[in-house]
Design an enzyme around this catalytic site. Sequence first.
Site, PDB file in Angstrom:
ATOM      1  N   GLY A   9       0.853  -1.203   0.000  1.00 56.69           N
ATOM      2  CA  GLY A   9       0.000   0.000   0.000  1.00 56.69           C
ATOM      3  C   GLY A   9       0.875   1.235   0.000  1.00 56.69           C
ATOM      4  O   GLY A   9       0.527   2.265   0.578  1.00 56.69           O
ATOM      5  N   GLY A  12      -0.427   4.927  -1.204  1.00 55.69           N
ATOM      6  CA  GLY A  12      -1.501   5.635  -0.524  1.00 55.69           C
ATOM      7  C   GLY A  12      -0.994   6.818   0.289  1.00 55.69           C
ATOM      8  O   GLY A  12       0.192   7.159   0.240  1.00 55.69           O
ATOM      9  N   GLN A  13      -1.916   7.426   1.055  1.00 52.37           N
ATOM     10  CA  GLN A  13      -1.587   8.652   1.797  1.00 52.37           C
ATOM     11  C   GLN A  13      -0.445   8.422   2.783  1.00 52.37           C
ATOM     12  O   GLN A  13       0.505   9.204   2.829  1.00 52.37           O
ATOM     13  CB  GLN A  13      -2.823   9.151   2.563  1.00 52.37           C
ATOM     14  CG  GLN A  13      -2.625  10.534   3.186  1.00 52.37           C
ATOM     15  CD  GLN A  13      -3.573  10.811   4.350  1.00 52.37           C
ATOM     16  OE1 GLN A  13      -4.270   9.918   4.837  1.00 52.37           O
ATOM     17  NE2 GLN A  13      -3.587  12.056   4.795  1.00 52.37           N
ATOM     18  N   ILE A  36      -1.215  -2.069  -5.547  1.00 55.63           N
ATOM     19  CA  ILE A  36      -1.968  -2.640  -6.667  1.00 55.63           C
ATOM     20  C   ILE A  36      -1.878  -1.723  -7.886  1.00 55.63           C
ATOM     21  O   ILE A  36      -2.126  -2.111  -9.012  1.00 55.63           O
ATOM     22  CB  ILE A  36      -3.436  -2.901  -6.240  1.00 55.63           C
ATOM     23  CG1 ILE A  36      -4.102  -3.898  -7.177  1.00 55.63           C
ATOM     24  CG2 ILE A  36      -4.228  -1.614  -6.107  1.00 55.63           C
ATOM     25  CD1 ILE A  36      -5.152  -4.750  -6.512  1.00 55.63           C
ATOM     26  N   ARG A  37      -1.517  -0.459  -7.643  1.00 53.21           N
ATOM     27  CA  ARG A  37      -1.360   0.519  -8.741  1.00 53.21           C
ATOM     28  C   ARG A  37      -0.047   1.267  -8.546  1.00 53.21           C
ATOM     29  O   ARG A  37       0.535   1.221  -7.461  1.00 53.21           O
ATOM     30  CB  ARG A  37      -2.521   1.520  -8.723  1.00 53.21           C
ATOM     31  CG  ARG A  37      -2.544   2.283  -7.409  1.00 53.21           C
ATOM     32  CD  ARG A  37      -3.769   3.139  -7.219  1.00 53.21           C
ATOM     33  NE  ARG A  37      -3.884   3.546  -5.812  1.00 53.21           N
ATOM     34  CZ  ARG A  37      -3.411   4.676  -5.310  1.00 53.21           C
ATOM     35  NH1 ARG A  37      -2.814   5.568  -6.073  1.00 53.21           N
ATOM     36  NH2 ARG A  37      -3.541   4.965  -4.028  1.00 53.21           N
ATOM     37  N   TYR A 143     -15.441  -0.602   8.430  1.00 56.22           N
ATOM     38  CA  TYR A 143     -14.016  -0.311   8.596  1.00 56.22           C
ATOM     39  C   TYR A 143     -13.601  -0.513  10.058  1.00 56.22           C
ATOM     40  O   TYR A 143     -12.602  -1.185  10.361  1.00 56.22           O
ATOM     41  CB  TYR A 143     -13.755   1.132   8.155  1.00 56.22           C
ATOM     42  CG  TYR A 143     -12.355   1.647   8.382  1.00 56.22           C
ATOM     43  CD1 TYR A 143     -11.278   1.114   7.694  1.00 56.22           C
ATOM     44  CD2 TYR A 143     -12.124   2.700   9.267  1.00 56.22           C
ATOM     45  CE1 TYR A 143      -9.994   1.611   7.894  1.00 56.22           C
ATOM     46  CE2 TYR A 143     -10.853   3.208   9.460  1.00 56.22           C
ATOM     47  CZ  TYR A 143      -9.799   2.656   8.785  1.00 56.22           C
ATOM     48  OH  TYR A 143      -8.534   3.152   8.980  1.00 56.22           O
ATOM     49  N   LYS A 147     -11.045  -3.262  11.696  1.00 51.65           N
ATOM     50  CA  LYS A 147      -9.867  -2.869  12.476  1.00 51.65           C
ATOM     51  C   LYS A 147      -9.912  -3.497  13.876  1.00 51.65           C
ATOM     52  O   LYS A 147      -8.892  -3.948  14.398  1.00 51.65           O
ATOM     53  CB  LYS A 147      -9.754  -1.343  12.568  1.00 51.65           C
ATOM     54  CG  LYS A 147      -9.351  -0.675  11.247  1.00 51.65           C
ATOM     55  CD  LYS A 147      -7.944  -1.052  10.837  1.00 51.65           C
ATOM     56  CE  LYS A 147      -7.512  -0.437   9.520  1.00 51.65           C
ATOM     57  NZ  LYS A 147      -6.219  -0.922   9.039  1.00 51.65           N
TER      58      LYS A 147
HETATM   59  N1  SER Z   1      -8.914   8.439   8.685  1.00 51.65           N
HETATM   60  C1  SER Z   1      -9.726   7.260   8.788  1.00 51.65           C
HETATM   61  C2  SER Z   1     -11.067   7.461   8.211  1.00 51.65           C
HETATM   62  O1  SER Z   1     -11.548   8.563   8.261  1.00 51.65           O
HETATM   63  C3  SER Z   1      -9.850   6.849  10.222  1.00 51.65           C
HETATM   64  O2  SER Z   1      -8.855   5.943  10.516  1.00 51.65           O
HETATM   65  O3  SER Z   1     -11.660   6.539   7.758  1.00 51.65           O
END
Ligand code: SER
Length: 314
Positions: A9, A12-13, A36-37, A143, A147
């Site tokens: 990853g 990503g950010q 993946i990209r 999400y 987690k």
């Molecule tokens: N920054 C994340 C979100 O907003 C939280 O872990 O989904």
Amino acid sequence: MAKKVLVIGACGQIGTELTMRLREMYGAEQVIASDIREGNDQLMQSGPFEQLDAMNKEQVEDVCLHYEIDEVFLMAAMLSATGEKFPKKAWNLNMDSLMNVLDLGREGKVEKIFWPSSIAVFGPTTPKENTPQHTIMEPTTVYGISKQTGERWCEYYHNKYGVDVRSIRYPGLISWKTQPGGGTTDYAVDIFHQAISKGSYECFLKPDTALPMMYMEDAIRATVEIMNADPTSIKERSSYNLSGMSFTPEEIAQEIKKNLPEFSISYRPDFRQEIADSWPGSIDDQQARKDWNWEHKYALDSMVQEMLQQLKTD
Ligand code: SER
């Protein structure tokens, strides 16, 4: 011999900045970026890159064995807002990628693993202010559920199989190099881009929605520090609370106005308001401070100054 690191990853950010920092620290060739990209030019040109799907165990294993990887940083995930649109996809990506890497740890194919958790593990029944390390966790987003489950697996793999996995519950992360995607805290990054390009911002959260946040510089340093801490100092093998700053959309807008007096903000809350309302407003991270000497550096004012400065000269 210097250690070999794999970042999954990496485009990503968080992954982008983490990869660049690890390359500075350990040498460009020691840090394999994967995603993946493809990522931005700086990332792609500064060291090795492997295209891989974090959900494909064989691919992840091949890369780990080929490069003789010691440490894996698993930064691939689907965040809270996108996760609500694609619940099964979010669950599969977030869980399969973690189980693949934990199994490589159990099989002795990698030595150490970093996996990020999030403030999203908390829910509406969690104490909202100074949320403790150990408390009620009844997340309401897919999400958050992924987690929280991931945290349980990390602790389980550590206790049962001795896997050296380390984790932080990141707050919302603010950075200027790479934009976030699909999170509820993303407004706190977007607001800067819009303030500079348009002078105004329409926020998808209400003005008084306080959320825990952190400047990326602090988050990257925390990640490196927890990974380099003595294993005996890591007492939490689920994940550590981590705190930097806490603010509302109204407060960050005020701070931006101090630097850009013409800036204006308006509010049009959408489905992300309910997600934000289920999360804490501030986090108690005493345990990270005690166990591995965590200290944040950036507060709201210093973060805003730096974001505006960097984005204006970009
Ligand atoms: N920054 C994340 C979100 O907003 C939280 O872990 O989904």
